[in-house]
Design a protein around this motif. Structure first.
Motif, short mmCIF file in Angstrom:
data_model
loop_
_atom_site.label_atom_id
_atom_site.label_comp_id
_atom_site.label_asym_id
_atom_site.label_seq_id
_atom_site.Cartn_x
_atom_site.Cartn_y
_atom_site.Cartn_z
N ALA A 24 40.23 70.89 13.00
CA ALA A 24 38.84 70.59 12.65
C ALA A 24 38.73 69.37 11.74
CB ALA A 24 38.21 71.80 11.96
N GLY A 25 39.87 68.85 11.28
CA GLY A 25 39.82 67.72 10.36
C GLY A 25 39.35 68.10 8.97
N ASP A 26 39.59 69.36 8.57
CA ASP A 26 39.21 69.84 7.23
C ASP A 26 40.40 69.62 6.31
OD1 ASP A 26 38.23 71.13 5.02
OD2 ASP A 26 37.54 72.92 6.10
N TRP A 27 40.60 68.36 5.91
CA TRP A 27 41.86 67.96 5.28
C TRP A 27 42.06 68.55 3.89
CZ3 TRP A 27 44.24 66.70 9.30
CH2 TRP A 27 43.61 65.99 10.33
N GLU A 28 40.99 68.74 3.12
CA GLU A 28 41.15 69.30 1.78
C GLU A 28 41.66 70.73 1.85
OE1 GLU A 28 37.78 68.88 -0.72
OE2 GLU A 28 37.69 66.69 -0.51
N ARG A 29 41.09 71.53 2.74
CA ARG A 29 41.56 72.90 2.87
C ARG A 29 42.91 72.95 3.59
NH1 ARG A 29 37.13 77.31 4.51
NH2 ARG A 29 36.51 75.84 6.14
N PHE A 30 43.15 72.02 4.49
CA PHE A 30 44.44 71.98 5.17
C PHE A 30 45.57 71.77 4.17
CE2 PHE A 30 47.54 69.42 7.84
CZ PHE A 30 48.03 70.50 8.54
N ARG A 31 45.31 70.98 3.15
CA ARG A 31 46.37 70.74 2.14
C ARG A 31 46.75 72.02 1.42
NH1 ARG A 31 50.08 70.54 -0.21
NH2 ARG A 31 51.09 68.91 -1.46
N THR A 32 45.86 72.99 1.33
CA THR A 32 46.13 74.20 0.56
C THR A 32 47.12 75.14 1.25
OG1 THR A 32 44.30 75.51 1.52
CG2 THR A 32 43.79 74.12 -0.40
N VAL A 33 47.42 74.94 2.53
CA VAL A 33 48.38 75.82 3.19
C VAL A 33 49.81 75.42 2.88
CG1 VAL A 33 46.73 76.23 5.05
CG2 VAL A 33 48.57 74.58 5.40
N TRP A 34 50.00 74.24 2.29
CA TRP A 34 51.34 73.71 2.00
C TRP A 34 51.67 73.88 0.52
CZ3 TRP A 34 53.95 71.66 6.17
CH2 TRP A 34 53.18 71.27 7.28
N ARG A 57 45.13 62.54 9.69
CA ARG A 57 43.75 62.14 9.41
C ARG A 57 43.44 60.79 10.05
NH1 ARG A 57 40.66 62.79 3.65
NH2 ARG A 57 38.59 62.12 4.36
N GLU A 58 44.37 59.86 9.94
CA GLU A 58 44.16 58.54 10.54
C GLU A 58 44.01 58.67 12.06
OE1 GLU A 58 46.72 55.95 7.24
OE2 GLU A 58 47.59 56.44 9.18
N GLY A 59 44.87 59.49 12.68
CA GLY A 59 44.75 59.69 14.12
C GLY A 59 43.46 60.37 14.52
N PHE A 60 43.06 61.38 13.74
CA PHE A 60 41.82 62.11 14.00
C PHE A 60 40.64 61.16 13.99
CE2 PHE A 60 38.20 64.74 12.76
CZ PHE A 60 38.35 65.88 13.53
N GLU A 61 40.61 60.27 13.01
CA GLU A 61 39.50 59.33 12.87
C GLU A 61 39.50 58.27 13.97
OE1 GLU A 61 39.97 57.96 8.86
OE2 GLU A 61 39.07 59.78 7.99
N LYS A 62 40.66 58.07 14.62
CA LYS A 62 40.74 57.13 15.73
C LYS A 62 40.51 57.80 17.08
CE LYS A 62 44.03 54.04 13.40
NZ LYS A 62 45.43 53.53 13.42
#
Length: 207
Positions: A24-34, A57-62
């Motif tokens: 989903a590109g929810d990068w802030e919450r994605f960071r919390t799984v690591w 994130r860069e790929g998602f935005e492209k």
């Protein structure tokens, strides 16, 4: 509910959140799984969790289209450590030799997990690639695959590697598959992790 089942549910939620938030590109919450020292291994990327988030994130935005679907899960827990194996598929859509295609790769996520300060997190994710296929989105078209280049990649992810290398990615040639010494060594490393050995020792090749 027993404490063991609570830990298993927390781990399952973590693994499911990885796929939902990443796709989903929810990068802030994605960071919390690591965990802070988390590492990701994939066909097209090997490095730290922070680096993986950045390039994802860069790929998602492209407009890079990579989706993950999860199935059954097996979890081994030893005190504050765990190994989770989760059935999954990776679906990537892109142009292959001028034809828009979906590549579907089936395998397992093999996760080294640890509970620190009351929170489970991924320390290392190593996918296992079991088999894959390629399908044109428009069935009236078919890419003219270079058979020699296709067969130069491991059988478990050769269509995925063909697509990704065609996009300019450097694909790792020695990822574990369904059988063979690479996946057997991964299982050995998983056992070492559950025995409490440092990750560096768990990653050390067998003597």
């Amino acid at each position: 509910m027993s404490d063991d089942w609570k830990e298993r549910l927390l781990i399952r939620e973590l693994v499911e959140n990885w796929a939902v938030w990443r796709d989903a590109g929810d990068w802030e919450r994605f960071r919390t799984v690591w965990h802070d020292d988390g590492r990701m291994m994939a066909t097209w990327f090997q490095g730290t969790a922070d680096e993986f988030i950045k390039v994802s994130r860069e790929g998602f935005e492209k407009g890079v289209s990579i989706l993950h679907f999860l199935g059954g899960m097996g979890i081994d827990i030893a005190e504050n450590r765990a190994i989770a194996q989760t059935k999954m598929t990776i679906n990537q859509r892109a142009s292959v030799d001028g034809v828009i295609c979906d590549v579907v790769c089936t395998g397992r996520f093999y996760d080294f997990l640890e509970k620190r300060q009351g929170r489970w997190g991924v320390v290392l994710r190593q996918p296992i690639y079991e088999k894959d296929r390629i399908d044109p989105v428009d069935p009236s078209q078919a890419p003219a695959l270079d058979r020699q280049r296709l067969e130069s990649f491991p059988i478990g992810y050769r269509h995925l590697a063909y697509l990704q290398s065609g996009l300019g990615f450097k694909v790792k040639p020695d990822m574990p598959g369904l059988t063979g010494p690479l996946v057997e060594d991964l299982y050995r490393r998983g056992r070492a992790w559950l025995e409490g050995k440092p990750l560096e020792m768990a990653l050390r090749p067998p003597e």
